[in-house]
Design an enzyme around this catalytic site. Structure first.
Site, PDB file in Angstrom:
ATOM      1  CE1 TYR A 141      18.197  39.810  57.691  1.00 15.75           C
ATOM      2  CE2 TYR A 141      17.753  38.158  56.037  1.00 15.75           C
ATOM      3  CZ  TYR A 141      18.494  39.219  56.485  1.00 15.75           C
ATOM      4  OH  TYR A 141      19.542  39.694  55.735  1.00 15.75           O
ATOM      5  CE  LYS A 192      32.421  40.168  64.195  1.00 20.16           C
ATOM      6  NZ  LYS A 192      33.700  40.479  63.548  1.00 20.16           N
ATOM      7  CG  ASP A 224      35.370  40.059  60.590  1.00 19.83           C
ATOM      8  OD1 ASP A 224      35.149  38.842  60.788  1.00 19.83           O
ATOM      9  OD2 ASP A 224      36.010  40.754  61.397  1.00 19.83           O
ATOM     10  CG  ASP A 248      20.395  38.778  52.458  1.00 19.80           C
ATOM     11  OD1 ASP A 248      20.509  38.683  51.227  1.00 19.80           O
ATOM     12  OD2 ASP A 248      19.587  39.545  53.009  1.00 19.80           O
ATOM     13  CG  ASP A 252      23.072  39.379  46.860  1.00 14.82           C
ATOM     14  OD1 ASP A 252      22.556  38.250  46.680  1.00 14.82           O
ATOM     15  OD2 ASP A 252      22.427  40.438  46.780  1.00 14.82           O
TER      16      ASP A 252
END
Ligand code: NAD
Length: 360
Positions: A141, A192, A224, A248, A252
């Protein structure tokens, strides 16, 4: 020492839900000797209206001086047409950056009384209590270079840079291990590392930090797999620590396991444990001023504030237990309403939580 707490009601339903949360803190102050001083300030649209900026100097001074900050929510249609620097959400980004709040703590707690609200089977989520610790100031980001460029053949390409320094990984890992010590002493680091060098370094640093916390069990999952595990068997987790991008998405997902946006608190902490505490939902302009908002996420944010910034776990537990009792009594705001339950408004819900603490 008196704890200094800055209260920022914000916009929309913010003032209504913060009033109920402040009521709880004041009750703890009067009845249980919690040594706390509440001050008030403006952030978001209300600050733009009164002082011409979403994070005015006056609020900045107060925020820097406070031990912890309790926020309602900011934003609403009234300010959507303003130029970007004046938008309420900019106030939120500015206070996070100003106070270097890099660790975002998002619990996903499902009170057993609300298990039917989840999209998962009740037995998978009843009593769910996991905490996602998301790094907030780094990653793809913020990494440079970034942009959209035109190639020689005229085709455009977008690019971003995933970037983490060792010091950034180390401080978020420490925040996660510290939080785990206040819970069930398990940390799962999500990355990852099978594909990304950034994640390779992430894993190495997290393992190094873990040596300072021999009392906390560390495991690793690829993102994943973590996404799959969150919807397959979410109760396996205690604390999940991860970067900004993965956090992020996973936070959620975890929030929705509980099915109730009006119930979930959050914290954003700096390196010394000072923090900004707020519900995960927004300012809900559609129900603002109607006395219909659920104040429990903000009340539970005050409990987090007591636990993580003021080191007052007993007062925090009092609030959390009182919320459980109120749900046991069948009291429900509209967002968590179910058949056979008693509908209540914002203020009545706050009063019920205070009443449930009496004689505790
Ligand atoms: P929202 O979370 O405000 O509302 C989504 C839906 O959930 C609405 O139907 C709302 O009525 C309901 N809801 C939210 N909180 C509730 C509560 N406590 N009790 C009962 N129902 C509740 O999201 P949105 O509508 O996308 O955004 C509204 C405004 O809030 C926008 O201006 C947005 O930018 C802002 N926002 C602020 C924050 C923040 O302050 N941290 C976070 C998200 C959105």
């Amino acid at each position: 020492m008196t704890h200094k707490v800055l209260v920022l009601p914000g916009d929309g339903i913010g003032p209504e839900i913060v009033t109920e949360s402040a009521k709880i803190l004041q009750y703890l102050q009067q009845e249980y000797g919690l040594d706390i001083a509440l001050d008030y300030g403006l952030l978001g649209g209300c600050a733009v209206d009164a002082l011409g900026a979403p994070y005015p100097d006056e609020t900045r001074q107060k925020a820097r001086a406070a031990d912890a900050i309790l926020l309602g929510a900011v934003g609403g249609p009234k300010w959507e047409m303003l130029e970007r620097p004046l938008r309420p959400e900019r106030g939120l980004l500015a206070i996070r950056a100003d106070l270097e709040l890099f660790a975002n703590l998002r619990p996903a707690i499902l009170y057993p009384q609300l298990a039917a609200a989840s999209s998962l089977k009740p037995e998978l989520v009843a009593d769910l209590d996991l905490l996602i610790v998301r790094e907030l100031n780094g990653d793809i980001y913020f990494g440079q270079p970034r942009g959209i460029r035109t190639l020689e053949n005229g085709e455009r390409e977008g690019f971003n840079t995933m970037l983490y320094r060792e010091s950034e990984i180390e401080r978020i890992a420490r925040a996660a291990f510290e939080a785990a010590r206040k819970r069930h002493r398990k940390v799962c680091s999500v990355d990852k590392a099978n594909v990304l060098e950034t994640s390779e370094l992430w894993r190495e640093v997290v393992e190094r930090v873990a040596r300072d916390y021999p009392d906390v069990a560390l495991s690793h999952q690829y993102v994943d797999n973590a996404a799959m595990q969150l919807v397959r068997a979410p109760k396996q987790f205690d604390v999940i620590v991860t970067g900004n991008l993965f956090g992020d998405i996973l936070s959620d997902c975890a929030a929705m396991l509980t099915g109730s946006i009006g119930m979930l608190p959050s914290a954003s902490l700096d390196a010394k444990g000072k923090g900004l505490y707020e519900p995960i939902h927004g300012s809900a302009p559609d129900i603002a001023g109607k006395g219909a908002a659920n104040p429990l996420a903000t009340i539970l944010s005050a409990a987090m504030l007591l636990r993580y910034s003021l080191n007052e776990p007993e007062h925090a537990a009092r609030i959390e237990q009182a919320v459980g009792r109120v749900l046991d009594q069948g009291l429900r705001t509209l967002d968590i309403m179910a058949e056979g339950m008693t509908p209540v408004g914002t203020q009545a819900m706050g009063d019920a939580v205070v009443a449930a603490m009496v004689g505790d």
